[in-house]
Design an enzyme around this catalytic site. Structure first.
Site, PDB file in Angstrom:
ATOM      1  CD  GLU A 157      -6.605 -39.708   1.007  1.00 41.53           C
ATOM      2  OE1 GLU A 157      -6.887 -39.026  -0.121  1.00 41.53           O
ATOM      3  OE2 GLU A 157      -6.648 -38.867   1.798  1.00 41.53           O
ATOM      4  CD  GLU A 310      -2.319 -37.818   3.369  1.00 43.61           C
ATOM      5  OE1 GLU A 310      -3.124 -36.961   3.037  1.00 43.61           O
ATOM      6  OE2 GLU A 310      -1.924 -38.631   2.483  1.00 43.61           O
TER       7      GLU A 310
HETATM    8  C1  GAL Z   1      -5.049 -36.233   1.090  1.00 42.71           C
HETATM    9  C2  GAL Z   1      -4.280 -36.700   0.030  1.00 42.71           C
HETATM   10  C3  GAL Z   1      -2.888 -35.998  -0.143  1.00 42.71           C
HETATM   11  C4  GAL Z   1      -3.281 -34.632  -0.007  1.00 42.71           C
HETATM   12  C5  GAL Z   1      -3.942 -34.077   1.201  1.00 42.71           C
HETATM   13  C6  GAL Z   1      -4.285 -32.642   1.252  1.00 42.71           C
HETATM   14  O1  GAL Z   1      -6.428 -36.760   0.937  1.00 42.71           O
HETATM   15  O2  GAL Z   1      -3.831 -38.027   0.425  1.00 42.71           O
HETATM   16  O3  GAL Z   1      -2.112 -36.448  -1.159  1.00 42.71           O
HETATM   17  O4  GAL Z   1      -3.822 -34.155  -1.344  1.00 42.71           O
HETATM   18  O5  GAL Z   1      -5.406 -35.006   1.023  1.00 42.71           O
HETATM   19  O6  GAL Z   1      -5.135 -32.080   0.551  1.00 42.71           O
END
Ligand code: GAL
Length: 674
Positions: A157, A310
């Site tokens: 990110e 994710e």
């Molecule tokens: C994403 C990030 C993850 C984790 C997830 C949940 O933005 O890449 O590492 O933090 O959010 O909050």
């Protein structure tokens, strides 16, 4: 090569990818063995490994500990699980920032970030880049040919904006490349205004904390620069891993509606676009902006499958109130991503952490273990994802395109001094997208540089800033017979944020067939009555324009207020095409009705016309089959879809003819021969 790499990836994964971020460095080795056993039970075939593991891989400068990672890679491979190996550069270890505090990003107000989170680096810092390259090189050396490796996940990110001295140095280089000489920069930034003329490159800095407003062109270039500075970091690491092996896809993970990186530009440098998305389960309408994101991510690489990298298995933990995903919702959201082109369903994260900031963020394997609602849903979905493997690699077609442009976003939201300064680009885009979504229209998202030939309708939400080439592309689309649906305050400034000459809306005056004398933002609460030429009435608010028709005609006029009798919506024939220009914010129903009428008149039909909005319907296809995704977002209502011919529901394996009934929160994926 990109297609070749992704093709090979799909072959190795055996269809759609299923899994999540895996952080074994947070757990004892006995737990790893339980992890892989349960991963197999859940149908996991891919994990993103080592995303924040820099401190565990390089506990001291130049002292590497790869033993644990060797063991985990081997273990995963033995269990048939592929690895999406991350470079851990989103989390510089404490020894690095302790030794070189200048790596910490400085914020616009001069404060410097401290340690204890992640993304605490200035992307322009040569020291950060040097250490990031070193750890990346060591990982590439060691794991490029490990049999578990199927993909490289570069950093995580990308996002920090930094106002450090190193950023100023890099910004100056960037500006020199863009403008060549100072005169051109002074012109581009209109520096005669308030006497800001530069006489030497070394006088230029990042726009740190001005006394009042900042020069709008300088901010705009700083946004572009920041996106490029981050991209340089990505490219440097990508090129390192690629120099060891060229047939493995390389990418990074993007965020939803993320303003600091121009994803069109980034996607060119990746083998696939990948999205992290966390729709708020407390918002009953959050699947509609999610659908837009999915369409955007499919479009970022010209319709190629993208990766859902994710999502949450249930609740997130970053809000004040973090409600769970109710039973069935996680499945539905996952299938929704696949229905719009995702070739993976991945989560953050595999096993819920016991400590750290995100200890209450849900996981595929929650704190309560495998005997839990979430794990059961995850394992059920794993089985279904496998059943959907024929869908992997398929694409979709759309007759409508929505313009989405980071430069336009920055122009509208980053800078003060507009007639009104509360535009929200994501909101305006969603306002244009939602009626199309509700009526099951297939929509692609385009940039000002995209090929517009496949489309009949181009929707242009408040494109205040558009460069000459982009403006010409929109104009050429209409000239060649397309329908352009454009909203107010479009075409106003050039790529340098300077008002275009010869009256508003500079770039689009001939296209819309009208000249705008003044922009008239409405006062809070002000509403105006509007009548369409066909007799329909509507209300207008928020924004009006003192518009003077040239070749255009009024599709709707104000019937009260100082602009009574003047056009609120303009229609213009342009070349062989048609343009409809909304010069005000119509109430939602009137706006939707007009958009849908124009879409229909342009010859675009949804094949799911008449089906209720809560049943989301999309199609993926290849040369031999099409796959109808029918997703029921209602918790109470069933939905029935008439079917011509016959097919098979891939989720149940049963043949279907005549009609399909989809239960509340249910889904069907019908495979049919083409
Ligand atoms: C994403 C990030 C993850 C984790 C997830 C949940 O933005 O890449 O590492 O933090 O959010 O909050």
């Amino acid at each position: 090569m990109t297609d070749h790499r992704m093709h090979a990836f799909r072959r190795r994964i055996g269809g759609l990818a299923y899994g999540g971020d895996y952080n074994p460095e947070q757990w004892r080795p006995e737990i790893w063995r339980e992890d892989v056993r349960l991963m197999r039970e859940a149908g996991v075939n891919l994990v993103s490994l080592g995303v924040f593991a820099w401190a565990s891989l390089e506990p001291e400068p130049g002292k590497y500990e790869f033993g644990w990672l060797d063991e985990v890679m081997d273990l995963l491979h033995k269990n048939g699980i592929g690895v999406n190996l991350a470079t851990p550069t989103a989390a510089p270890p404490v020894w690095l920032t302790h030794k070189h505090p200048e790596v910490f990003p400085v914020m616009a107000d001069g404060r410097r970030f401290g340690f204890g989170n992640r993304l605490h680096y200035d992307p322009s810092s040569p020291i950060y880049r040097e250490y990031a390259a070193a750890i990346t090189t060591r990982l590439a050396e060691r794991y490029s040919y490990h049999p578990a490796l199927v993909m490289w996940h570069i950093s995580n990110e990308y996002g920090p904006t930094a106002y450090n001295e190193a950023a100023s140095v890099n910004f100056r280089l960037w500006l020199r490349r863009r403008y060549g000489d100072l005169q051109a920069l002074n012109d581009a930034w209109s520096t005669r205004f308030w006497g800001q003329v530069y006489t030497g490159w070394d006088q230029i800095a990042v726009p740190e904390h001005p006394r009042t407003w900042m020069n709008p062109s300088r901010i705009l270039d700083f946004k572009r620069f920041t996106s490029d500075a981050l991209l340089e970091c990505y490219i440097a690491e990508r090129d390192i891993v690629r120099s060891y092996r060229t047939d493995i896809p390389v990418l990074t993970n993007f965020m939803r509606f993320y303003r600091n990186a121009d994803y069109w530009r980034w996607a060119e440098e990746e083998d696939a676009a990948a999205l992290d998305i966390y729709p708020d389960p407390a918002d009953p309408g959050s699947h509609v902006p999610a659908a837009f994101q999915f369409d955007l991510f499919r479009s970022l690489k010209g319709g190629r499958p993208w990766l859902l990298m994710e999502q949450a298995a249930s609740a997130v933990s970053q809000w004040k109130l973090n409600v769970v995903k109710e039973p069935g919702r996680m499945r539905l959201g996952s299938l929704q991503a696949v229905s719009r082109g995702a070739d993976s369903v991945m989560f953050f994260q595999w096993r819920a952490g016991r400590g750290g900031q995100e200890r209450f963020h849900s996981a595929m394997l929650p704190h309560s273990g495998p005997d839990s609602r979430t794990f059961r849903e995850v394992a059920d979905l794993g089985r279904e994802v496998r059943l959907l493997s024929p869908v992997a690699g398929t694409t979709s077609r759309a007759g409508i395109a929505v313009l989405f442009d980071w430069n336009g976003w920055w122009g509208l939201e980053e800078v003060a001094g507009l007639p009104r300064n509360d535009f929200s680009y994501p909101e305006t885009v969603m306002r244009h997208y939602t009626p199309l979504w509700e009526h099951h229209h297939a929509v692609d998202v385009v940039s000002p540089r995209s090929d517009l030939n496949p489309y009949k309708v181009l929707v242009v939400p408040n494109a205040y800033l558009i460069d000459d080439e982009g403006a010409e592309a929109v104009t050429a689309f209409a000239r060649a017979g397309g329908t352009v649906l454009m909203s107010f305050f479009s075409g106003v400034v050039d790529a340098c944020n300077r008002v275009r000459p010869d009256g508003y809306p500079g770039a689009f005056r001939r296209l819309i067939g009208a000249k705008i004398d003044e922009y008239w933002p409405a006062r809070p609460g002000e509403e105006f009555a509007v009548r369409f030429s066909g007799g329909r009435t509507a209300t207008a608010s928020w924004w009006r324009e003192d518009i003077h028709l040239e070749t255009g005609t009024a599709l709707a006029t104000y019937t009260d207020g100082l602009l009574a009798g003047r056009a609120a919506v303009v229609a213009n024939s342009f070349g062989s095409g048609r343009v409809v220009y909304f010069a005000t914010l119509l109430n939602d129903d009137a706006f939707a009705a007009t958009v849908l009428e124009e879409v229909r008149a342009a010859g675009v039909r949804s094949r799911f016309e008449g089906l209720p909005a809560h049943l989301e319907c999309t199609v993926r296809e290849d040369e031999r089959h099409e796959y109808l995704f029918l997703l029921n977002h209602s918790a109470d209502l069933t939905a029935t879809v008439p079917l011509t011919g016959e097919g098979t529901d891939l989720l149940t394996g049963t043949p279907v003819t005549g009609e399909v009934t989809v239960a509340p929160l249910g889904a069907a994926v019908i495979q049919r021969a083409r």
